[in-house]
Write a protein that holds these residues in place. Structure first.
Motif, PDB file in Angstrom:
ATOM      1  N   THR A  88       0.705  -1.208  -0.112  1.00  0.00           N
ATOM      2  CA  THR A  88      -0.236  -0.071  -0.053  1.00  0.00           C
ATOM      3  C   THR A  88       0.826   1.113  -0.034  1.00  0.00           C
ATOM      4  O   THR A  88       0.370   2.354   0.127  1.00  0.00           O
ATOM      5  N   VAL A  89       2.219   1.089  -0.312  1.00  0.00           N
ATOM      6  CA  VAL A  89       3.075   2.165  -0.172  1.00  0.00           C
ATOM      7  C   VAL A  89       2.717   3.070  -1.321  1.00  0.00           C
ATOM      8  O   VAL A  89       2.556   4.261  -1.137  1.00  0.00           O
ATOM      9  N   SER A  90       2.277   2.683  -2.255  1.00  0.00           N
ATOM     10  CA  SER A  90       2.189   3.451  -3.644  1.00  0.00           C
ATOM     11  C   SER A  90       0.746   3.827  -3.666  1.00  0.00           C
ATOM     12  O   SER A  90       0.310   4.493  -4.886  1.00  0.00           O
ATOM     13  N   THR A  91      -0.196   3.414  -2.833  1.00  0.00           N
ATOM     14  CA  THR A  91      -1.593   3.722  -2.914  1.00  0.00           C
ATOM     15  C   THR A  91      -1.744   5.211  -3.125  1.00  0.00           C
ATOM     16  O   THR A  91      -1.368   5.803  -2.270  1.00  0.00           O
ATOM     17  N   VAL A  92      -2.735   5.783  -3.828  1.00  0.00           N
ATOM     18  CA  VAL A  92      -2.929   6.958  -3.910  1.00  0.00           C
ATOM     19  C   VAL A  92      -4.356   7.149  -3.030  1.00  0.00           C
ATOM     20  O   VAL A  92      -5.271   6.109  -3.012  1.00  0.00           O
ATOM     21  N   ASN A  93      -4.329   8.068  -1.899  1.00  0.00           N
ATOM     22  CA  ASN A  93      -5.324   8.078  -0.908  1.00  0.00           C
ATOM     23  C   ASN A  93      -6.191   9.351  -1.233  1.00  0.00           C
ATOM     24  O   ASN A  93      -5.713  10.235  -1.178  1.00  0.00           O
ATOM     25  N   GLY A  94      -7.284   9.231  -1.462  1.00  0.00           N
ATOM     26  CA  GLY A  94      -8.051  10.358  -1.820  1.00  0.00           C
ATOM     27  C   GLY A  94      -8.261  10.743  -3.233  1.00  0.00           C
ATOM     28  O   GLY A  94      -8.358   9.900  -4.053  1.00  0.00           O
ATOM     29  N   GLY A  95      -7.989  12.033  -3.405  1.00  0.00           N
ATOM     30  CA  GLY A  95      -8.324  12.653  -4.670  1.00  0.00           C
ATOM     31  C   GLY A  95      -9.793  12.241  -5.454  1.00  0.00           C
ATOM     32  O   GLY A  95      -9.985  11.972  -6.701  1.00  0.00           O
ATOM     33  N   ILE A  96     -10.804  12.200  -4.391  1.00  0.00           N
ATOM     34  CA  ILE A  96     -12.226  12.034  -4.824  1.00  0.00           C
ATOM     35  C   ILE A  96     -12.405  10.303  -4.834  1.00  0.00           C
ATOM     36  O   ILE A  96     -12.849   9.928  -3.900  1.00  0.00           O
ATOM     37  N   SER A  97     -11.718   9.583  -5.979  1.00  0.00           N
ATOM     38  CA  SER A  97     -12.086   8.333  -6.084  1.00  0.00           C
ATOM     39  C   SER A  97     -11.231   7.573  -7.000  1.00  0.00           C
ATOM     40  O   SER A  97     -10.826   8.725  -7.990  1.00  0.00           O
ATOM     41  N   PHE A  98     -11.034   6.383  -7.052  1.00  0.00           N
ATOM     42  CA  PHE A  98     -10.372   5.715  -8.228  1.00  0.00           C
ATOM     43  C   PHE A  98     -11.046   6.094  -9.530  1.00  0.00           C
ATOM     44  O   PHE A  98     -10.350   6.172 -10.676  1.00  0.00           O
ATOM     45  N   TRP A  99     -12.201   6.071  -9.361  1.00  0.00           N
ATOM     46  CA  TRP A  99     -13.103   6.349 -10.645  1.00  0.00           C
ATOM     47  C   TRP A  99     -12.608   7.834 -11.310  1.00  0.00           C
ATOM     48  O   TRP A  99     -12.744   7.805 -12.705  1.00  0.00           O
ATOM     49  N   TYR A 100     -12.490   8.621 -10.647  1.00  0.00           N
ATOM     50  CA  TYR A 100     -11.888  10.105 -11.224  1.00  0.00           C
ATOM     51  C   TYR A 100     -10.434  10.058 -11.511  1.00  0.00           C
ATOM     52  O   TYR A 100     -10.231  10.562 -12.538  1.00  0.00           O
ATOM     53  N   ALA A 101      -9.563   9.345 -10.898  1.00  0.00           N
ATOM     54  CA  ALA A 101      -8.394   9.100 -11.298  1.00  0.00           C
ATOM     55  C   ALA A 101      -8.260   8.396 -12.755  1.00  0.00           C
ATOM     56  O   ALA A 101      -7.471   8.554 -13.448  1.00  0.00           O
ATOM     57  N   THR A 156      -8.868   8.306   3.260  1.00  0.00           N
ATOM     58  CA  THR A 156      -9.290   7.786   4.279  1.00  0.00           C
ATOM     59  C   THR A 156      -8.263   7.509   5.054  1.00  0.00           C
ATOM     60  O   THR A 156      -7.023   7.566   4.551  1.00  0.00           O
ATOM     61  N   GLN A 157      -8.657   6.916   6.385  1.00  0.00           N
ATOM     62  CA  GLN A 157      -7.586   6.502   7.233  1.00  0.00           C
ATOM     63  C   GLN A 157      -6.839   5.206   6.724  1.00  0.00           C
ATOM     64  O   GLN A 157      -7.298   4.300   6.155  1.00  0.00           O
ATOM     65  N   PRO A 158      -5.423   5.173   7.022  1.00  0.00           N
ATOM     66  CA  PRO A 158      -4.423   3.969   6.749  1.00  0.00           C
ATOM     67  C   PRO A 158      -5.089   2.916   7.364  1.00  0.00           C
ATOM     68  O   PRO A 158      -5.098   1.670   6.821  1.00  0.00           O
ATOM     69  N   ALA A 159      -5.850   2.980   8.709  1.00  0.00           N
ATOM     70  CA  ALA A 159      -6.323   1.721   9.185  1.00  0.00           C
ATOM     71  C   ALA A 159      -7.305   1.089   8.435  1.00  0.00           C
ATOM     72  O   ALA A 159      -7.620  -0.132   8.361  1.00  0.00           O
ATOM     73  N   THR A 160      -8.142   1.801   7.856  1.00  0.00           N
ATOM     74  CA  THR A 160      -9.361   1.479   7.086  1.00  0.00           C
ATOM     75  C   THR A 160      -8.640   0.726   5.708  1.00  0.00           C
ATOM     76  O   THR A 160      -9.521  -0.205   5.422  1.00  0.00           O
ATOM     77  N   ILE A 161      -7.528   1.295   5.367  1.00  0.00           N
ATOM     78  CA  ILE A 161      -7.242   0.670   3.979  1.00  0.00           C
ATOM     79  C   ILE A 161      -6.813  -0.576   4.281  1.00  0.00           C
ATOM     80  O   ILE A 161      -6.918  -1.618   3.369  1.00  0.00           O
ATOM     81  N   GLU A 162      -6.031  -0.729   5.328  1.00  0.00           N
ATOM     82  CA  GLU A 162      -5.562  -2.135   5.903  1.00  0.00           C
ATOM     83  C   GLU A 162      -6.680  -3.106   6.162  1.00  0.00           C
ATOM     84  O   GLU A 162      -6.477  -4.079   5.814  1.00  0.00           O
ATOM     85  N   ALA A 163      -7.836  -2.780   6.821  1.00  0.00           N
ATOM     86  CA  ALA A 163      -8.973  -3.567   7.084  1.00  0.00           C
ATOM     87  C   ALA A 163      -9.388  -3.778   5.806  1.00  0.00           C
ATOM     88  O   ALA A 163      -9.857  -5.009   5.646  1.00  0.00           O
ATOM     89  N   LEU A 164      -9.804  -3.310   4.717  1.00  0.00           N
ATOM     90  CA  LEU A 164     -10.357  -3.683   3.644  1.00  0.00           C
ATOM     91  C   LEU A 164      -9.423  -4.336   2.707  1.00  0.00           C
ATOM     92  O   LEU A 164      -9.772  -5.514   2.062  1.00  0.00           O
ATOM     93  N   ALA A 209      -0.718  -8.502  -4.716  1.00  0.00           N
ATOM     94  CA  ALA A 209      -1.237  -7.309  -5.816  1.00  0.00           C
ATOM     95  C   ALA A 209      -0.995  -5.989  -4.981  1.00  0.00           C
ATOM     96  O   ALA A 209      -1.376  -5.755  -3.804  1.00  0.00           O
ATOM     97  N   ARG A 210      -1.183  -4.861  -5.812  1.00  0.00           N
ATOM     98  CA  ARG A 210      -0.670  -3.508  -5.481  1.00  0.00           C
ATOM     99  C   ARG A 210      -2.398  -2.783  -5.159  1.00  0.00           C
ATOM    100  O   ARG A 210      -2.852  -3.254  -6.002  1.00  0.00           O
ATOM    101  N   ILE A 211      -2.292  -2.093  -4.156  1.00  0.00           N
ATOM    102  CA  ILE A 211      -3.718  -1.474  -4.028  1.00  0.00           C
ATOM    103  C   ILE A 211      -3.163  -0.097  -4.546  1.00  0.00           C
ATOM    104  O   ILE A 211      -2.435   0.713  -4.086  1.00  0.00           O
ATOM    105  N   ASP A 212      -4.057   0.123  -5.644  1.00  0.00           N
ATOM    106  CA  ASP A 212      -3.738   1.288  -6.284  1.00  0.00           C
ATOM    107  C   ASP A 212      -4.333   2.753  -5.900  1.00  0.00           C
ATOM    108  O   ASP A 212      -3.796   3.759  -5.890  1.00  0.00           O
ATOM    109  N   HIS A 213      -5.555   2.365  -5.194  1.00  0.00           N
ATOM    110  CA  HIS A 213      -6.211   3.712  -4.777  1.00  0.00           C
ATOM    111  C   HIS A 213      -7.243   3.178  -3.664  1.00  0.00           C
ATOM    112  O   HIS A 213      -7.800   2.110  -3.543  1.00  0.00           O
ATOM    113  N   ALA A 214      -7.238   4.344  -2.792  1.00  0.00           N
ATOM    114  CA  ALA A 214      -8.301   4.288  -1.638  1.00  0.00           C
ATOM    115  C   ALA A 214      -9.028   5.608  -1.595  1.00  0.00           C
ATOM    116  O   ALA A 214      -8.448   6.556  -1.858  1.00  0.00           O
ATOM    117  N   TRP A 215     -10.107   5.361  -1.054  1.00  0.00           N
ATOM    118  CA  TRP A 215     -11.099   6.569  -1.198  1.00  0.00           C
ATOM    119  C   TRP A 215     -12.323   6.311  -0.038  1.00  0.00           C
ATOM    120  O   TRP A 215     -12.672   5.358   0.356  1.00  0.00           O
TER     121      TRP A 215
END
Length: 466
Positions: free
Chosen positions: A3-16, A320-328, A342-348
């Motif tokens: 999750t090091v390279s995860t984009v966090n926020g930026g509205i959503s993956f759908w907009y990315a 979103t919170q890092p703990a939430t990303i880890e939980a998902l 697998a890499r997690i590309d985006h979280a929101w």
């Protein structure tokens, strides 16, 4: 999984994936319209679409605080399905047959969205694979069977109950013991749909002003920092952001939901998972997850993180919170172990509207011209469409252009509900409820008993869901 390279926020993956749009021009000053719609998400845009189609000469203005699809319409899980919040309560209040009519209208709404998208050349990556609800504990299986029976009782005779082997032949979920599948569902790309709708209604002649927050709604007036729009009908279509309006802080609670999206997964991983039908995927946990296989072969998966911000606060950019990303991520890997690398590309994250009795509603106050729809509790991708067509019919009835219709007679029309509690009681209640749900899910994962954990039952009573 990284999750090091995860984009966090930026509205959503759908907009990315699609790119954040340039905002349309704000309201230039005081204006008039036949109908003013507050909110440029699915509800507002669908309402503008159906009203303009019905009466092309109407002068319709849409006011949006950021840009169309900034809220839940651009952040959701892409589930176009036939669920509607509050159906069981409407059955108690209005009778079983009235709730069956509401459910049938929702079944047909899935078809309607697919039809309009095709007719208007909106390519939203729609794939009609249905909805697969999966159980992977004895308690979940018992709830699944009850859920399946109830859905059939409400007219879904084409729903299919599958055992463990049949379920894993569809989607190879570790530990799956059964599933229920309905054909009344499809996967889609939320932002492609909302962008297509916005472009379509503009082409029809609807005026959209973005970067124009409405601060207060009054009969025949929508007030903004740039001026006031006056119209006989003012329609509030603000869903999870309703609390930002003056006087609406306790109307609908802005519940937070969070998502992650993986990188595109290789063929070797999909060979182990299956999921060739691209069904939207959910489970029977109390703090449930929802997921889809995207058009470019990612897994987008969501669930509850921090469920609610004190004072009905809403976020700005979806972070979103890092703990939430880890939980998902943990949920993803537990269901599909081959995704572990697998890499997690985006979280929101984003907010959805929750009424105090968890019932979606649509209303037009004929004495004031004020209308509203929402409180979808996470089922808004399709329900917004039904709400919009109902608002159209209510306005045409009120203006004398038509009489009552099948939609205006549905039991959610005009439903009233009390407001949420004052703080800190609603913050304590919501956080306590989801702490109880998570604890119940953890116990059920290791329990051989088929019964629902009693703590979850108590949380349901606290929430007013039953």
């Amino acid at each position: 999984m990284s999750t090091v390279s995860t984009v966090n926020g930026g509205i959503s993956f759908w907009y990315a994936d699609q790119g954040t749009p340039l905002a349309r021009e704000p309201l230039p000053g005081d204006a008039t319209a036949d109908i003013c719609i507050v909110g440029g998400g699915y509800t507002g845009l669908w309402t503008a679409y159906y009203l303009k189609k019905a009466v092309p000469f109407l002068n319709i203005t849409v006011l949006e605080a950021k840009f169309c699809g900034y809220g839940a319409s651009g952040r959701n899980g892409g589930w176009l399905y036939n669920g509607i919040a509050g159906r069981d309560r409407y059955a108690k209040l209005h009778g079983h047959e009235a709730a069956v009519r509401l459910q049938q209208a929702m079944n047909e709404t899935v078809d309607e969205v697919v039809r309009v998208a095709a007719e208007e050349d909106i390519d939203a990556d729609i794939h009609r694979g249905g909805v697969l609800e999966v159980a992977y504990t004895p308690a979940q299986l018992a709830r699944l069977k009850d859920f399946h029976s109830v859905e059939i009782a409400f007219g879904e005779t084409d729903r299919v109950l599958r055992g463990a082997r049949e379920t894993c032949e569809r989607v190879n979920i570790t530990g799956a013991v059964g599933s229920s599948w309905t054909p009344h569902g499809a996967r889609l790309h939320p932002v492609k749909l909302v962008k297509g709708l916005a472009a379509t209604v503009e082409a029809l002649g609807v005026t959209i002003h973005e970067s124009t927050p409405v601060t207060e709604i009054k009969p025949k007036h929508a007030h903004t920092p740039y001026g006031t729009v006056r119209a006989p009908y003012i329609l509030r279509c603000t869903e999870g952001f309703t609390a930002n309006l003056k006087g609406q802080r306790r109307t609908w609670l802005p519940m937070n939901s969070s998502m992650i999206a993986t990188e595109p997964l290789p063929r070797s991983v999909w060979d182990t998972i299956g999921w060739d039908g691209r069904e939207t995927l959910g489970d029977m946990a109390h703090a449930y997850m929802y997921a889809q296989r995207t058009a470019d072969d990612r897994i987008a998966l969501g669930g509850r993180g921090v469920p609610y911000r004190f004072g009905s606060g809403t976020d700005n950019d979806g972070r979103t919170q890092p703990a939430t990303i880890e939980a998902l991520r943990d949920i993803l890997v537990r269901l599909f172990p081959t995704t572990a690398g697998a890499r997690i590309d985006h979280a929101w994250s984003g907010v959805l509207g929750v009424p105090r009795d968890w019932c979606a509603t649509v209303t037009l106050d004929r004495s004031t011209g004020l209308g509203w729809a929402g409180g979808y509790v996470g089922s808004g991708v399709a329900t917004t469409n039904l709400a919009a067509r109902t608002l159209r019919d209510l306005i045409q009835q009120d203006s004398g252009q038509s009489g009552p219709t099948e939609l205006t007679a549905l039991p959610w029309v005009g439903h009233k509900v009390r407001r949420w509690e004052l703080e800190p009681f609603r913050w304590l209640g919501v956080h306590g409820m989801y702490a109880a749900y998570r604890a119940a899910d953890r116990r059920e994962l290791t329990s051989p008993r088929p019964g629902t954990d009693p703590v979850a039952k108590a949380a349901d009573r606290l929430a007013g869901r039953h």
